[in-house]
Design a protein around this motif. Structure first.
Motif: not given
Length: 264
Positions: A159-162, A164-165, A243-244
């Protein structure tokens, strides 16, 4: 032919617009979790402020008919509800501890994933958890971290979105060392995660949940990332998913929770 199947006064673009509008019509929603029972459904969750909640439906109620139509199973129940429109009023025939009741509910639009998660978790006691720390020692648990603010970040190596944080979450933990803990919770295989951690340093403890027990306790619904802020008192103060992910709101909620002291 095409001319026969389409009204002369309606262009293709107009027809497509009408189809799109129909597809965007919100689904009707009652707001319950349930399990199948013989010729009924048994309620195991009532979402706060949902039509069911406002109608007085309670956990462990049996709903055996809607507007006089008997329910065969859960799938049939869902098809009846979704066959109605938002704003329709339905009568629920309910059995509660041997008594038969008629409750009336006005169906509302189905909540989006973010709002549904918040209704299920926020201002409620956080489910207990105790999971092993990958690449480290001991366990991460709600009991061991009581009195601190906890952030659970459900993630996967895919999960790329995961990913990022993590920098912001690690920085928040470092800023409030000893007062706030971030746990990255994953169901990925241990070998995959340990290999991943040899390359990528997340800066927070990684907890392994291969059975998805903790994911499900926090109402994970196959959407990553999902992030939950738990206050010093063990109650959920914020939840977000998708994702957002709204990191500004997560950080703000965590900082507010840090200012609160649990009552003794």
């Amino acid at each position: 032919s095409q001319s026969q199947s389409q009204s002369p006064s309606q262009s293709p673009s107009q027809s497509q617009t009408k189809i799109a509008i129909a597809q965007e019509t919100p689904k009707a929603w009652l707001g319950v979790g349930f399990i199948d029972a013989p010729r009924a459904i048994r309620i195991d969750e009532v979402i706060s402020d949902s039509p069911a909640d406002l109608a007085g439906v309670l956990a462990d109620d049996l709903i055996f008919a809607i507007d006089g139509q008997g329910i065969m199973d859960g799938a049939h129940f869902q098809s009846i509800i979704q066959g109605h429109s938002v704003g329709d009023s339905v009568e629920l025939q309910v059995q509660r501890r041997g008594r038969s009741l008629a409750l009336r509910a006005e169906l509302s639009p189905h909540l989006d994933d973010r709002e549904l998660l918040q209704r299920r978790l926020v201002d409620k006691e956080a489910p207990e958890f105790s999971l092993s720390v990958l690449g480290g020692q001991g366990e991460g648990s709600l009991v061991n971290s009581r009195g601190k603010v906890i952030i659970l970040h459900f993630w996967s190596t895919r999960c790329q979105a995961c990913l990022a944080h993590f920098e912001e979450l690690a920085a928040l933990q470092a800023e409030h060392l000893g007062e706030l803990e971030v746990f990255a919770v994953t169901a990925d295989s241990q070998s995959v995660v340990e290999s991943f951690l040899q390359t990528f340093k997340l800066g927070v403890a990684v907890l392994h949940d291969p059975s998805l027990a903790v994911h499900l306790a926090y109402h994970y619904s196959n959407i990553l990332p999902t992030t939950v802020v738990i206050g010093r008192d063990g109650y959920v103060r914020h939840a977000d998913t998708g994702d957002d992910l709204h990191m500004d709101d997560i950080v703000l909620s965590a900082k507010r929770a840090l200012r609160a002291r649990p009552s003794i």
